[in-house]
Enzyme design. Structure first.
Site, short mmCIF file in Angstrom:
data_model
loop_
_atom_site.label_atom_id
_atom_site.label_comp_id
_atom_site.label_asym_id
_atom_site.label_seq_id
_atom_site.Cartn_x
_atom_site.Cartn_y
_atom_site.Cartn_z
N GLY A 136 -19.91 -21.09 -20.03
CA GLY A 136 -18.81 -20.13 -20.04
C GLY A 136 -19.26 -18.76 -20.52
CG ASP B 118 -15.44 -10.97 -16.53
OD1 ASP B 118 -14.61 -11.14 -15.61
OD2 ASP B 118 -16.64 -11.33 -16.44
CG HIS C 292 -10.27 -24.21 21.55
ND1 HIS C 292 -10.47 -25.24 20.66
CD2 HIS C 292 -10.99 -24.51 22.68
CE1 HIS C 292 -11.27 -26.14 21.24
NE2 HIS C 292 -11.60 -25.72 22.44
CB ALA D 132 -20.60 -29.67 -14.18
CB ALA E 211 -16.26 -9.54 -8.90
P1 FAD Z 1 -18.81 -6.50 -15.90
O1 FAD Z 1 -19.22 -6.71 -14.50
O2 FAD Z 1 -19.39 -7.39 -16.94
O3 FAD Z 1 -19.17 -4.98 -16.22
C1 FAD Z 1 -19.00 -4.43 -17.48
C2 FAD Z 1 -20.03 -3.34 -17.68
O4 FAD Z 1 -19.68 -2.61 -18.85
C3 FAD Z 1 -21.44 -3.86 -17.93
O5 FAD Z 1 -22.34 -3.36 -16.97
C4 FAD Z 1 -21.80 -3.37 -19.33
O6 FAD Z 1 -23.14 -2.91 -19.42
C5 FAD Z 1 -20.86 -2.20 -19.51
N1 FAD Z 1 -20.52 -1.95 -20.91
C6 FAD Z 1 -20.10 -2.85 -21.84
N2 FAD Z 1 -19.81 -2.23 -23.00
C7 FAD Z 1 -20.05 -0.90 -22.80
C8 FAD Z 1 -19.95 0.24 -23.61
N3 FAD Z 1 -19.49 0.16 -24.87
N4 FAD Z 1 -20.31 1.44 -23.09
C9 FAD Z 1 -20.75 1.54 -21.81
N5 FAD Z 1 -20.87 0.47 -20.98
C10 FAD Z 1 -20.52 -0.72 -21.48
N6 FAD Z 1 -17.34 -13.41 -9.78
C11 FAD Z 1 -16.85 -13.49 -8.52
O7 FAD Z 1 -15.71 -13.07 -8.27
N7 FAD Z 1 -17.59 -14.04 -7.52
C12 FAD Z 1 -18.83 -14.51 -7.73
O8 FAD Z 1 -19.49 -14.99 -6.80
C13 FAD Z 1 -19.38 -14.44 -9.03
N8 FAD Z 1 -20.62 -14.89 -9.29
C14 FAD Z 1 -21.12 -14.76 -10.55
C15 FAD Z 1 -22.40 -15.27 -10.80
C16 FAD Z 1 -22.94 -15.19 -12.06
C17 FAD Z 1 -24.33 -15.71 -12.31
C18 FAD Z 1 -22.20 -14.57 -13.10
C19 FAD Z 1 -22.80 -14.44 -14.48
C20 FAD Z 1 -20.94 -14.08 -12.88
C21 FAD Z 1 -20.38 -14.18 -11.59
N9 FAD Z 1 -19.10 -13.74 -11.31
C22 FAD Z 1 -18.58 -13.85 -10.05
C23 FAD Z 1 -18.24 -13.13 -12.35
C24 FAD Z 1 -18.27 -11.59 -12.21
O9 FAD Z 1 -19.59 -11.14 -12.34
C25 FAD Z 1 -17.38 -10.95 -13.26
O10 FAD Z 1 -16.10 -11.52 -13.22
C26 FAD Z 1 -17.28 -9.46 -13.05
O11 FAD Z 1 -18.55 -8.84 -13.09
C27 FAD Z 1 -16.37 -8.82 -14.11
O12 FAD Z 1 -16.29 -7.45 -13.90
P2 FAD Z 1 -16.00 -6.43 -15.09
O13 FAD Z 1 -15.99 -5.07 -14.46
O14 FAD Z 1 -14.83 -6.88 -15.84
O15 FAD Z 1 -17.23 -6.58 -16.09
P1 NAD Z 2 -17.28 -22.26 -16.60
O1 NAD Z 2 -16.22 -22.07 -17.59
O2 NAD Z 2 -16.99 -22.20 -15.16
O3 NAD Z 2 -17.99 -23.69 -16.85
C1 NAD Z 2 -18.58 -24.04 -18.07
C2 NAD Z 2 -18.61 -25.55 -18.17
O4 NAD Z 2 -19.43 -25.91 -19.26
C3 NAD Z 2 -17.24 -26.17 -18.40
O5 NAD Z 2 -16.99 -27.16 -17.43
C4 NAD Z 2 -17.35 -26.76 -19.81
O6 NAD Z 2 -16.60 -27.94 -19.97
C5 NAD Z 2 -18.83 -27.03 -19.90
N1 NAD Z 2 -19.35 -27.07 -21.28
C6 NAD Z 2 -19.04 -26.25 -22.31
N2 NAD Z 2 -19.74 -26.60 -23.41
C7 NAD Z 2 -20.53 -27.65 -23.07
C8 NAD Z 2 -21.50 -28.43 -23.76
N3 NAD Z 2 -21.82 -28.19 -25.05
N4 NAD Z 2 -22.11 -29.45 -23.10
C9 NAD Z 2 -21.81 -29.69 -21.79
N5 NAD Z 2 -20.91 -28.97 -21.09
C10 NAD Z 2 -20.27 -27.95 -21.72
O7 NAD Z 2 -18.41 -21.20 -17.01
P2 NAD Z 2 -19.72 -20.70 -16.25
O8 NAD Z 2 -20.13 -21.65 -15.18
O9 NAD Z 2 -20.68 -20.36 -17.34
O10 NAD Z 2 -19.20 -19.37 -15.57
C11 NAD Z 2 -18.70 -18.28 -16.37
C12 NAD Z 2 -17.72 -17.46 -15.60
O11 NAD Z 2 -18.35 -16.78 -14.53
C13 NAD Z 2 -16.61 -18.32 -15.01
O12 NAD Z 2 -15.41 -17.97 -15.63
C14 NAD Z 2 -16.55 -17.98 -13.56
O13 NAD Z 2 -15.27 -17.57 -13.18
C15 NAD Z 2 -17.52 -16.79 -13.39
N6 NAD Z 2 -18.31 -17.07 -12.18
C16 NAD Z 2 -17.67 -17.08 -10.98
C17 NAD Z 2 -18.37 -17.41 -9.83
C18 NAD Z 2 -17.66 -17.45 -8.53
O14 NAD Z 2 -16.57 -16.89 -8.43
N7 NAD Z 2 -18.21 -18.08 -7.50
C19 NAD Z 2 -19.72 -17.74 -9.91
C20 NAD Z 2 -20.33 -17.74 -11.15
C21 NAD Z 2 -19.61 -17.40 -12.28
#
Ligand code: FAD
Ligand code: NAD
Length: 478
Positions: free
Chosen positions: A278, A319, A451, A189, A327
């Site tokens: 996570g 990340d 407002h 969750a 992001a």
């Molecule tokens: P990434 O976006 O993971 O980009 C890294 C890139 O590096 C990848 O495209 C990968 O292919 C490339 N790469 C890796 N290794 C190599 C290599 N050796 N050579 C060349 N390329 C390589 N965050 C928010 O702030 N708001 C949100 O609403 C939000 N929603 C999310 C929803 C979901 C379903 C998920 C999974 C994540 C979400 N996040 C959100 C988290 C967000 O996507 C990440 O925090 C963000 O993308 C991190 O950016 P980054 O540039 O560090 O890495």
């Molecule tokens: P999260 O860390 O937000 O949540 C994972 C949850 O899974 C935790 O509450 C944890 O206690 C639970 N969990 C772990 N192992 C478990 C198990 N075996 N059984 C039941 N529960 C368990 O991770 P996420 O939702 O996978 O998101 C990953 C990352 O992506 C987050 O760090 C988040 O910052 C980023 N993200 C951000 C947004 C946003 O900014 N709106 C949206 C999506 C993802």
């Protein structure tokens, strides 16, 4: 070896591509190496644009419109007849949004003179980067003055629920269901579980979310966590706390989940299961052994507050390093690293990174919660005001939730802002700006808010810290 680059960025996600653009703006010769192939095409934008922030928000928007059309329009006197949704159209709209944005990043890199190298980058010793092209041609060695590692993160897999890309999926698979699962299980969750769980619930799934911890969203201010749990439950998300999944069994008809809760072993049946427990830093094939980059125990690249690694001239961001996986945090770290390389004394303010969960209503926060502020030794005062009596919120039928301020009682300094309600993710930026400018609560009290706007609730919440909210009968007065 080719002509040296001033900057080589490995990873073209939000952290990496912003760093590359900023480097080019500052006159550097920049290469950005990105290996991602999305739906058959090399693609920039990382997790966020391809399989994260953007596609999830596209589906949140479509599913919200579907639910609102069914349930909210009658009150406005609008009748619609039977409402249906075509999942294929919804998914293809999402794909178009992703294409538009990832294509836009490619244009931005090109327009700024950044070389997008399509393939894999690996850091060797002495700031040499080995580039292995996607097209199978021979690897090249690039000499770089500076390197930024921005390879992001990948989902954590758990042996008790192995992703098979059919019955059991991770967040990427959950963006692609071709039909609405009747019974959907979600492990975790967290932010992804609640956002993607909400998408499919709105489209008709019965959703059960298993959370190992006893507390719901423990990183939130308790008032916000309590309100969001109540709201999501009312919407029909079945959130099981203290429920640790211990096994899963795939059959022809679905997947059986075994979990322990309150000492008892229980089972539940689903058509599909999303695992979102996570994410972990992604360092596979990124670093040669002699590259000299230190990792933390949990596999993150070790950096200081300015994102410098253990090797001078090599930075790591997003990340891949400590801090929230967001992001906007990745983007600002990318810009900071490049400006540091350029000799500017900039610093990301990690105390004002906003968190948003894009459920409906949205949940957003910045700064300290009441509990953290107290734990840090502040004498805390708080103020809270609901959207329920706000004219604009009522007029648009979006009157759930509240704004809460946390402040230091001795100095009046603002410490945190917490919002659940309409446009919370935008409204919370007012708190971020106030925190950046080290505002007092009085500063906010003395400002004039237009407002009728949702932001009037921000004003009233600031006034209520001192018992002065106008549209409430307040017992404490000042
Ligand atoms: P990434 O976006 O993971 O980009 C890294 C890139 O590096 C990848 O495209 C990968 O292919 C490339 N790469 C890796 N290794 C190599 C290599 N050796 N050579 C060349 N390329 C390589 N965050 C928010 O702030 N708001 C949100 O609403 C939000 N929603 C999310 C929803 C979901 C379903 C998920 C999974 C994540 C979400 N996040 C959100 C988290 C967000 O996507 C990440 O925090 C963000 O993308 C991190 O950016 P980054 O540039 O560090 O890495
Ligand atoms: P999260 O860390 O937000 O949540 C994972 C949850 O899974 C935790 O509450 C944890 O206690 C639970 N969990 C772990 N192992 C478990 C198990 N075996 N059984 C039941 N529960 C368990 O991770 P996420 O939702 O996978 O998101 C990953 C990352 O992506 C987050 O760090 C988040 O910052 C980023 N993200 C951000 C947004 C946003 O900014 N709106 C949206 C999506 C993802």
């Amino acid at each position: 070896m080719s002509q040296p680059y001033d900057l080589v960025v490995i990873g073209g996600g939000p952290g990496g591509y912003e760093a590359a653009i900023r480097g080019a703006q500052l006159g550097m010769k920049v290469a950005c190496i990105e290996k991602r192939v999305h739906k058959g095409k090399p693609s920039l934008g990382g997790t966020c644009l391809n399989v994260g922030c953007i596609p999830s928000k596209a589906l949140l928007d479509s599913s919200h419109r579907f639910e609102a059309t069914q349930h909210d329009l009658a009150a406005h006197g609008i009748s619609t007849g039977a409402v249906s949704i075509d999942i294929a159209t919804m998914l293809s709209r999402k794909d178009k949004v992703v294409d538009q944005l990832t294509g836009g990043i490619a244009q931005l890199l090109k327009g700024n003179g950044v070389d997008w190298l399509q393939g894999t980058g690996k850091l060797l010793a002495n700031k040499v980067v080995e580039f292995t092209p996607l097209d199978g041609s021979a690897s090249q060695q690039l000499q770089a003055q500076n390197v930024i590692l921005a390879s992001g993160s990948v989902p954590i897999n758990i042996p008790v629920a192995k992703v098979d890309e059919d019955r059991i999926v991770d967040s990427t698979g959950a963006l692609e269901f071709a039909e609405v699962p009747k019974r959907l299980g979600v492990i975790g969750a967290g932010v992804i579980g609640l956002e993607l769980g909400s998408v499919w619930r709105r489209l008709g799934s019965q959703v059960t979310v298993f959370e190992a911890l006893d507390d719901f969203l423990p990183m939130l201010d308790k008032a916000l966590a309590k309100e969001s749990q109540k709201t999501l439950k009312k919407q029909g998300l079945d959130i099981q706390l203290g429920a640790k999944v211990s096994a899963s069994q795939i059959s022809d008809t679905g997947v059986t989940v075994t979990y322990t809760q309150g000492g008892a072993e229980k089972t539940a049946e689903f058509d599909r299961l999303i695992v979102c427990v996570g994410r972990k830093p992604y360092t596979e094939a990124l670093l040669a052994e002699d590259a000299g980059i230190a990792l933390t125990e949990r596999g993150f690249v070790q950096v200081n507050d300015q994102c410098l690694t253990s090797v001078p001239g090599v930075y790591a961001i997003g990340d891949l390093v400590r801090g929230p996986m967001l992001a906007h945090k990745a983007m600002e770290e990318g810009v900071m690293a490049v400006e540091r390389i350029h000799g500017q004394a900039v610093q990301v303010n990690y105390d004002t990174i906003i968190g948003v969960i894009y459920t409906h209503p949205e949940i957003a926060w910045v700064g300290l919660s009441e509990e953290t502020a107290a734990a840090k030794g502040h004498e805390v005062k708080t103020g809270q005001f609901g959207f329920a009596v706000n004219g604009r919120a009522l007029a648009s039928g979006e009157a759930a939730g509240f704004v809460k301020f946390v402040a230091d009682a001795k100095t009046d300094r603002l410490l945190g802002m917490h919002v659940i309600g309409p446009n919370a993710g935008d409204i919370v930026h007012q708190g971020m700006i106030a925190l950046e400018f080290v505002s007092s609560v009085e500063d906010l009290q003395l400002m004039t808010f237009a407002h009728p706007t949702l932001s009037e609730v921000v004003h009233e919440a600031a006034l209520s810290v001192d018992g002065r909210a106008i549209h409430a009968i307040q017992r404490k007065r000042k």
